[in-house]
Design a protein around this motif. Structure first.
Motif, PDB file in Angstrom:
ATOM      1  N   UNK A  91      18.499  17.048  53.758  1.00  0.00           N
ATOM      2  CA  UNK A  91      19.232  17.376  52.541  1.00  0.00           C
ATOM      3  C   UNK A  91      18.814  16.423  51.434  1.00  0.00           C
ATOM      4  N   UNK A  92      18.802  16.886  50.203  1.00  0.00           N
ATOM      5  CA  UNK A  92      18.432  15.999  49.096  1.00  0.00           C
ATOM      6  C   UNK A  92      19.305  14.742  49.009  1.00  0.00           C
ATOM      7  N   UNK A  93      20.558  14.807  49.457  1.00  0.00           N
ATOM      8  CA  UNK A  93      21.423  13.624  49.424  1.00  0.00           C
ATOM      9  C   UNK A  93      21.260  12.749  50.660  1.00  0.00           C
ATOM     10  N   UNK A  94      20.455  13.195  51.623  1.00  0.00           N
ATOM     11  CA  UNK A  94      20.206  12.469  52.883  1.00  0.00           C
ATOM     12  C   UNK A  94      21.480  12.203  53.677  1.00  0.00           C
ATOM     13  N   UNK A  95      22.428  13.101  53.566  1.00  0.00           N
ATOM     14  CA  UNK A  95      23.657  13.002  54.356  1.00  0.00           C
ATOM     15  C   UNK A  95      24.279  14.391  54.450  1.00  0.00           C
ATOM     16  N   UNK A  96      25.113  14.574  55.439  1.00  0.00           N
ATOM     17  CA  UNK A  96      25.873  15.809  55.545  1.00  0.00           C
ATOM     18  C   UNK A  96      27.142  15.665  54.731  1.00  0.00           C
ATOM     19  N   UNK A  97      27.681  16.771  54.297  1.00  0.00           N
ATOM     20  CA  UNK A  97      28.885  16.749  53.496  1.00  0.00           C
ATOM     21  C   UNK A  97      30.101  16.348  54.312  1.00  0.00           C
ATOM     22  N   UNK A  98      31.147  15.976  53.609  1.00  0.00           N
ATOM     23  CA  UNK A  98      32.395  15.593  54.265  1.00  0.00           C
ATOM     24  C   UNK A  98      33.522  16.473  53.725  1.00  0.00           C
ATOM     25  N   UNK A  99      34.627  16.526  54.436  1.00  0.00           N
ATOM     26  CA  UNK A  99      35.776  17.259  53.905  1.00  0.00           C
ATOM     27  C   UNK A  99      36.188  16.739  52.524  1.00  0.00           C
ATOM     28  N   UNK A 100      35.999  15.458  52.270  1.00  0.00           N
ATOM     29  CA  UNK A 100      36.319  14.886  50.963  1.00  0.00           C
ATOM     30  C   UNK A 100      35.464  15.457  49.852  1.00  0.00           C
ATOM     31  N   UNK A 101      34.214  15.794  50.171  1.00  0.00           N
ATOM     32  CA  UNK A 101      33.342  16.408  49.168  1.00  0.00           C
ATOM     33  C   UNK A 101      33.889  17.766  48.736  1.00  0.00           C
ATOM     34  N   UNK A 102      34.362  18.536  49.692  1.00  0.00           N
ATOM     35  CA  UNK A 102      34.946  19.849  49.386  1.00  0.00           C
ATOM     36  C   UNK A 102      36.249  19.665  48.611  1.00  0.00           C
ATOM     37  N   UNK A 103      37.037  18.674  49.000  1.00  0.00           N
ATOM     38  CA  UNK A 103      38.288  18.400  48.287  1.00  0.00           C
ATOM     39  C   UNK A 103      38.007  18.009  46.835  1.00  0.00           C
ATOM     40  N   UNK A 104      36.962  17.221  46.606  1.00  0.00           N
ATOM     41  CA  UNK A 104      36.601  16.839  45.236  1.00  0.00           C
ATOM     42  C   UNK A 104      36.206  18.057  44.403  1.00  0.00           C
ATOM     43  N   UNK A 105      35.479  18.990  45.001  1.00  0.00           N
ATOM     44  CA  UNK A 105      35.112  20.212  44.285  1.00  0.00           C
ATOM     45  C   UNK A 105      36.363  21.023  43.953  1.00  0.00           C
ATOM     46  N   UNK A 106      37.269  21.147  44.918  1.00  0.00           N
ATOM     47  CA  UNK A 106      38.513  21.882  44.673  1.00  0.00           C
ATOM     48  C   UNK A 106      39.335  21.216  43.569  1.00  0.00           C
ATOM     49  N   UNK A 107      39.389  19.900  43.582  1.00  0.00           N
ATOM     50  CA  UNK A 107      40.118  19.163  42.553  1.00  0.00           C
ATOM     51  C   UNK A 107      39.505  19.400  41.176  1.00  0.00           C
ATOM     52  N   UNK A 108      38.185  19.360  41.110  1.00  0.00           N
ATOM     53  CA  UNK A 108      37.488  19.630  39.854  1.00  0.00           C
ATOM     54  C   UNK A 108      37.809  21.035  39.351  1.00  0.00           C
ATOM     55  N   UNK A 109      37.725  22.028  40.238  1.00  0.00           N
ATOM     56  CA  UNK A 109      37.973  23.410  39.824  1.00  0.00           C
ATOM     57  C   UNK A 109      39.425  23.638  39.418  1.00  0.00           C
ATOM     58  N   UNK A 110      40.344  22.873  39.985  1.00  0.00           N
ATOM     59  CA  UNK A 110      41.754  23.006  39.642  1.00  0.00           C
ATOM     60  C   UNK A 110      42.127  22.244  38.375  1.00  0.00           C
ATOM     61  N   UNK A 111      41.221  21.420  37.873  1.00  0.00           N
ATOM     62  CA  UNK A 111      41.524  20.590  36.714  1.00  0.00           C
ATOM     63  C   UNK A 111      41.179  21.305  35.408  1.00  0.00           C
ATOM     64  N   UNK A 112      41.670  20.767  34.319  1.00  0.00           N
ATOM     65  CA  UNK A 112      41.367  21.305  33.001  1.00  0.00           C
ATOM     66  C   UNK A 112      39.896  21.117  32.629  1.00  0.00           C
ATOM     67  N   UNK A 113      39.223  20.179  33.254  1.00  0.00           N
ATOM     68  CA  UNK A 113      37.815  19.911  32.957  1.00  0.00           C
ATOM     69  C   UNK A 113      36.950  21.142  33.244  1.00  0.00           C
ATOM     70  N   UNK A 114      37.357  21.963  34.200  1.00  0.00           N
ATOM     71  CA  UNK A 114      36.573  23.142  34.560  1.00  0.00           C
ATOM     72  C   UNK A 114      37.099  24.422  33.910  1.00  0.00           C
ATOM     73  N   UNK A 115      37.884  24.291  32.847  1.00  0.00           N
ATOM     74  CA  UNK A 115      38.537  25.445  32.224  1.00  0.00           C
ATOM     75  C   UNK A 115      37.561  26.519  31.764  1.00  0.00           C
ATOM     76  N   UNK A 116      36.342  26.160  31.446  1.00  0.00           N
ATOM     77  CA  UNK A 116      35.381  27.126  30.920  1.00  0.00           C
ATOM     78  C   UNK A 116      34.473  27.708  32.017  1.00  0.00           C
ATOM     79  N   UNK A 117      34.680  27.339  33.250  1.00  0.00           N
ATOM     80  CA  UNK A 117      33.847  27.836  34.353  1.00  0.00           C
ATOM     81  C   UNK A 117      34.486  29.099  34.918  1.00  0.00           C
TER      82      UNK A 117
END
Length: 75
Positions: free
Chosen positions: A23-49
């Motif tokens: 993988x380009x990041x040289x690591x496998x993903x973690x549940x925290x990575x998915x949680x961070x994406x969910x948090x981003x999508x639930x935030x106002x920062x992603x309002x235009x996505x």
């Protein structure tokens, strides 16, 4: 995703140490990575996505499938 279940199931079969550098990041993903994406999508920062498919896989889908195909073919 590198979870306890994946680690226990992959022991001796997939060789997680061999998968990480594929993988380009040289690591496998973690549940925290998915949680961070969910948090981003639930935030106002992603309002235009809208209408996007977000993949949280560290670049695996861009590069890592070849190793699975090779393993399945017995190479």
């Amino acid at each position: 995703m590198e979870t306890g279940l994946v680690t226990s199931l992959a022991a001796g079969r997939l060789g997680l140490a061999a998968l990480r550098p594929r993988t380009p990041l040289s690591r496998l993903g973690s549940p925290g990575d998915v949680a961070n994406l969910a948090l981003f999508l639930a935030s106002d920062v992603s309002a235009d996505i809208t209408g996007q498919v977000m993949v949280s896989d560290g670049g695996w889908s861009a590069d890592g499938f070849g190793i699975i195909a090779s393993a399945a073919a017995g190479r």
